[in-house]
Design a protein around this motif. Structure first.
Motif, PDB file in Angstrom:
ATOM      1  N   GLY A 173       0.870  -1.182   0.000  1.00 51.17           N
ATOM      2  CA  GLY A 173       0.000   0.000   0.000  1.00 51.17           C
ATOM      3  C   GLY A 173       0.906   1.230   0.000  1.00 51.17           C
ATOM      4  O   GLY A 173       2.084   1.156  -0.384  1.00 51.17           O
ATOM      5  N   GLY A 183      -0.803  -9.292  -0.818  1.00 46.90           N
ATOM      6  CA  GLY A 183      -1.795 -10.349  -0.998  1.00 46.90           C
ATOM      7  C   GLY A 183      -2.859 -10.013  -2.039  1.00 46.90           C
ATOM      8  O   GLY A 183      -3.606 -10.893  -2.489  1.00 46.90           O
ATOM      9  N   LYS A 203      -6.387   1.118  -2.525  1.00 47.83           N
ATOM     10  CA  LYS A 203      -6.770   2.249  -1.665  1.00 47.83           C
ATOM     11  C   LYS A 203      -6.283   3.574  -2.222  1.00 47.83           C
ATOM     12  O   LYS A 203      -6.932   4.601  -2.073  1.00 47.83           O
ATOM     13  CB  LYS A 203      -6.190   2.051  -0.267  1.00 47.83           C
ATOM     14  CG  LYS A 203      -7.239   1.659   0.719  1.00 47.83           C
ATOM     15  CD  LYS A 203      -6.695   1.697   2.103  1.00 47.83           C
ATOM     16  CE  LYS A 203      -7.300   0.536   2.838  1.00 47.83           C
ATOM     17  NZ  LYS A 203      -6.841   0.485   4.221  1.00 47.83           N
ATOM     18  N   ALA A 217       5.359   0.200   9.595  1.00 46.85           N
ATOM     19  CA  ALA A 217       5.020   1.524   9.056  1.00 46.85           C
ATOM     20  C   ALA A 217       3.576   1.558   8.581  1.00 46.85           C
ATOM     21  O   ALA A 217       3.000   0.522   8.230  1.00 46.85           O
ATOM     22  CB  ALA A 217       5.958   1.868   7.894  1.00 46.85           C
TER      23      ALA A 217
HETATM   24  C1  LIG Z   1     -12.094   4.993   0.652  1.00 47.22           C
HETATM   25  C2  LIG Z   1     -10.828   5.551   1.248  1.00 47.22           C
HETATM   26  C3  LIG Z   1     -10.377   6.805   0.855  1.00 47.22           C
HETATM   27  C4  LIG Z   1      -9.214   7.345   1.425  1.00 47.22           C
HETATM   28  N1  LIG Z   1      -8.780   8.571   0.992  1.00 47.22           N
HETATM   29  C5  LIG Z   1      -7.642   9.097   1.531  1.00 47.22           C
HETATM   30  C6  LIG Z   1      -7.103  10.312   1.046  1.00 47.22           C
HETATM   31  O1  LIG Z   1      -7.590  10.893   0.059  1.00 47.22           O
HETATM   32  N2  LIG Z   1      -6.005  10.831   1.682  1.00 47.22           N
HETATM   33  C7  LIG Z   1      -5.401  10.191   2.740  1.00 47.22           C
HETATM   34  O2  LIG Z   1      -4.425  10.691   3.272  1.00 47.22           O
HETATM   35  N3  LIG Z   1      -5.858   9.001   3.173  1.00 47.22           N
HETATM   36  C8  LIG Z   1      -6.943   8.435   2.589  1.00 47.22           C
HETATM   37  N4  LIG Z   1      -7.388   7.217   3.017  1.00 47.22           N
HETATM   38  C9  LIG Z   1      -6.598   6.508   4.050  1.00 47.22           C
HETATM   39  C10 LIG Z   1      -5.345   5.906   3.407  1.00 47.22           C
HETATM   40  O3  LIG Z   1      -5.713   5.268   2.213  1.00 47.22           O
HETATM   41  C11 LIG Z   1      -4.668   4.898   4.339  1.00 47.22           C
HETATM   42  O4  LIG Z   1      -4.441   5.460   5.607  1.00 47.22           O
HETATM   43  C12 LIG Z   1      -3.344   4.440   3.775  1.00 47.22           C
HETATM   44  O5  LIG Z   1      -3.567   3.858   2.499  1.00 47.22           O
HETATM   45  C13 LIG Z   1      -2.675   3.419   4.681  1.00 47.22           C
HETATM   46  O6  LIG Z   1      -1.544   2.926   4.015  1.00 47.22           O
HETATM   47  P1  LIG Z   1      -0.879   1.552   4.460  1.00 47.22           P
HETATM   48  O7  LIG Z   1       0.138   1.267   3.422  1.00 47.22           O
HETATM   49  O8  LIG Z   1      -0.464   1.609   5.866  1.00 47.22           O
HETATM   50  O9  LIG Z   1      -2.042   0.479   4.395  1.00 47.22           O
HETATM   51  P2  LIG Z   1      -2.919  -0.016   3.164  1.00 47.22           P
HETATM   52  O10 LIG Z   1      -3.045   1.032   2.151  1.00 47.22           O
HETATM   53  O11 LIG Z   1      -4.143  -0.557   3.783  1.00 47.22           O
HETATM   54  O12 LIG Z   1      -2.037  -1.175   2.520  1.00 47.22           O
HETATM   55  C14 LIG Z   1      -1.797  -2.387   3.158  1.00 47.22           C
HETATM   56  C15 LIG Z   1      -1.468  -3.416   2.106  1.00 47.22           C
HETATM   57  O13 LIG Z   1      -1.059  -4.619   2.757  1.00 47.22           O
HETATM   58  C16 LIG Z   1      -1.606  -5.716   2.088  1.00 47.22           C
HETATM   59  N5  LIG Z   1      -1.717  -6.818   3.044  1.00 47.22           N
HETATM   60  C17 LIG Z   1      -2.454  -6.882   4.175  1.00 47.22           C
HETATM   61  N6  LIG Z   1      -2.259  -8.054   4.805  1.00 47.22           N
HETATM   62  C18 LIG Z   1      -1.371  -8.748   4.047  1.00 47.22           C
HETATM   63  C19 LIG Z   1      -0.773 -10.028   4.180  1.00 47.22           C
HETATM   64  N7  LIG Z   1      -1.024 -10.824   5.217  1.00 47.22           N
HETATM   65  N8  LIG Z   1       0.088 -10.439   3.212  1.00 47.22           N
HETATM   66  C20 LIG Z   1       0.385  -9.639   2.140  1.00 47.22           C
HETATM   67  N9  LIG Z   1      -0.169  -8.419   1.976  1.00 47.22           N
HETATM   68  C21 LIG Z   1      -1.025  -7.971   2.928  1.00 47.22           C
HETATM   69  C22 LIG Z   1      -2.956  -5.235   1.584  1.00 47.22           C
HETATM   70  O14 LIG Z   1      -3.363  -6.005   0.457  1.00 47.22           O
HETATM   71  C23 LIG Z   1      -2.654  -3.781   1.221  1.00 47.22           C
HETATM   72  O15 LIG Z   1      -2.298  -3.638  -0.118  1.00 47.22           O
HETATM   73  C24 LIG Z   1      -8.509   6.627   2.431  1.00 47.22           C
HETATM   74  C25 LIG Z   1      -8.957   5.357   2.797  1.00 47.22           C
HETATM   75  C26 LIG Z   1     -10.093   4.815   2.222  1.00 47.22           C
HETATM   76  C27 LIG Z   1     -10.541   3.441   2.654  1.00 47.22           C
END
Ligand SMILES: Cc1cc2nc3c(=O)[nH]c(=O)nc-3n(C[C@H](O)[C@H](O)[C@H](O)COP(=O)(O)OP(=O)(O)OC[C@H]3O[C@@H](n4cnc5c(N)ncnc54)[C@H](O)[C@@H]3O)c2cc1C
Length: 417
Positions: free
Chosen positions: A12, A37, A44, A380
């Motif tokens: 992500g 995965g 997102k 992170a």
């Molecule tokens: C509808 C929506 C709109 C949003 N709009 C905004 C915005 O405009 N601006 C903003 O700042 N924030 C926004 N957010 C929030 C923002 O998207 C998230 O806070 C941010 O994407 C988090 O990033 P991350 O990489 O920590 O997690 P995520 O983006 O959730 O990524 C985690 C990744 O890990 C993978 N994963 C999980 N478990 C496993 C596993 N066991 N094995 C392998 N892979 C795995 C998942 O498939 C995913 O791709 C929005 C959220 C949503 C739901």
């Protein structure tokens, strides 16, 4: 079994940024792999900001976040400030523009531009991205980790866990990473619940009849004993199930957190956010003889909403303001300035934009995002106990923590080789 130096789990926002900076920091022989995965990478990022991706905000402060302490959040945000993020994207060919609200979007208004640039940067940094690879277990040994998942087994010197929280589970972020962190010895906060989530009102609440009507309001979250917990001013949207819109999303985590802690907290609306209650009362008392309740408030609120509020206060639109009894006057003032919402629930992770709670920052070394509990593991993004308000703050946290974690993980491999 394959062997990598740094394995980033989750691609992500945080994981992609971690992978890019791990690749840029590493030596030529370091092998870095990022796995996810999901079948579709970056779901997102693509849906964010209504498909335009609100990448960050022009001014980001620790006060814009809930969860861990402000000092801890500040430390990580400082390591990769907004200007550096803007420069990063510019160098990758994504110019950002600032809107009136302070939110930054790509000038293309397309989230795809942001995702494509990140994927291109991953590849240019010499990092392999593989998916769908769902990780099911991570075990720590003396000299590194064994990581296993769907058709996947690897040893890794360092692991960067960027599996997100539980919001929008169909994107692949379903909380499995939190389980993995716990299995490795981390704790997670007592409460983990949706943040930036619409709220559900009782079936009979007249607000549910006003679906589609929006108004700027102040929303106050108060504890059961009346203490102010949070206050936001922004548009509220009435919906067929209750309330949504930026003000509700921002305030929701405070209501849910208080309730999760056993506090009978309430959400109270001030429908006239820029009007002082005392001055408004004077304008009622000084109203001309012909002024009606409707005419006094006309233009200040959408008509249907105004009618609903007058009804709730027990007055008729045509009632003369000067003829109101003291009790009716007080009821009208209370309805306009202190309207409690009867919140019976929230719309859950499916409709939440973030997760409140996760791995506490107190268990993480903030200069490297390396775990204090599991040496060699970095964390992170949203898996951490940090959630931002609406406006680009959650991505900024993901970019900053991801960069710190990825660069530190690769640097430690370099210094050991
Ligand atoms: C509808 C929506 C709109 C949003 N709009 C905004 C915005 O405009 N601006 C903003 O700042 N924030 C926004 N957010 C929030 C923002 O998207 C998230 O806070 C941010 O994407 C988090 O990033 P991350 O990489 O920590 O997690 P995520 O983006 O959730 O990524 C985690 C990744 O890990 C993978 N994963 C999980 N478990 C496993 C596993 N066991 N094995 C392998 N892979 C795995 C998942 O498939 C995913 O791709 C929005 C959220 C949503 C739901």
């Amino acid at each position: 079994m394959e062997s990598v130096d740094v394995l980033v789990v989750g691609a992500g926002a945080a994981g992609l940024m971690a992978a890019i900076h791990a690749g840029r920091t590493s030596g030529p022989d370091t092998r870095i792999l990022v796995v996810d995965g999901a079948r579709k990478i970056g779901a997102k990022i693509l849906v964010a900001g209504g498909g335009r991706c609100n990448v960050t905000h022009h001014e980001v402060r620790p006060e814009d976040y809930g969860g861990s302490t402000r000092n801890a959040i500040r430390k990580v945000l400082r390591a990769y400030p907004v200007e550096a993020v803007v420069e990063f994207f510019a160098a990758e060919g994504v110019a950002l523009k600032r809107e009136e609200t302070g939110k930054l979007f790509p000038t293309t208004d397309k989230a795809r531009t942001v995702l494509d640039a990140l994927l291109e940067a991953v590849s240019k940094a010499g990092v392999e991205l593989r998916h769908p690879v769902r990780i099911e277990s991570i075990e720590r040994w003396d000299d590194g980790f064994t990581v296993a998942g769907s058709d996947f087994q690897a040893t890794a010197g360092r692991v960067v866990l960027c599996t997100g929280g539980k919001a929008l589970p169909k994107s692949g972020s379903d909380g499995a990473g939190l389980e993995i962190a716990r299995g490795l010895g981390h704790s997670t906060t007592d409460a983990i619940h949706p943040a930036l989530v619409p709220l559900v009102l009782t079936d009979v609440d007249p607000i549910r009849e006003l679906g589609g009507i929006a108004a700027p309001v102040t929303l106050m979250i108060r504890s059961g004993n009346g203490r102010a917990i949070a206050e936001y001013t922004a548009p509220l949207l009435c919906t067929h199930f209750g309330v949504s819109g930026p003000v509700v999303l921002d305030a929701s985590r405070y209501l849910l957190a208080a309730r999760a802690a056993g506090d009978d907290a309430t959400a109270v609306v001030r429908w006239l956010p820029d009007v002082d209650r005392g001055e408004f009362e004077l304008s009622i008392l000084g109203a001309s003889g012909g002024a009606t309740c409707q005419s006094l408030l006309k233009g200040r609120l959408p008509d249907r909403l105004l009618r609903m509020l007058l009804h709730a206060a027990g007055v008729e639109p045509a009632d003369r303001v000067r003829g109101l009894t003291r009790d009716r006057r007080r009821a009208l003032l209370d309805t306009l300035f202190e309207h409690p919402l009867v919140v019976v629930g929230d719309r859950g992770y499916t409709f939440a934009e973030a997760t409140a709670g996760g791995v506490p920052l107190s268990e993480i070394r903030l200069e490297s995002m390396e775990s204090r509990v599991v040496p060699g593991l970095h964390l992170a993004g949203e898996i951490c106990d940090v959630d931002g308000r609406v406006g680009g703050f959650n991505f900024q946290w993901a970019w900053a923590s991801g960069r710190v974690a990825g660069a530190a993980a690769a640097a430690s491999i370099r210094s050991n080789s």
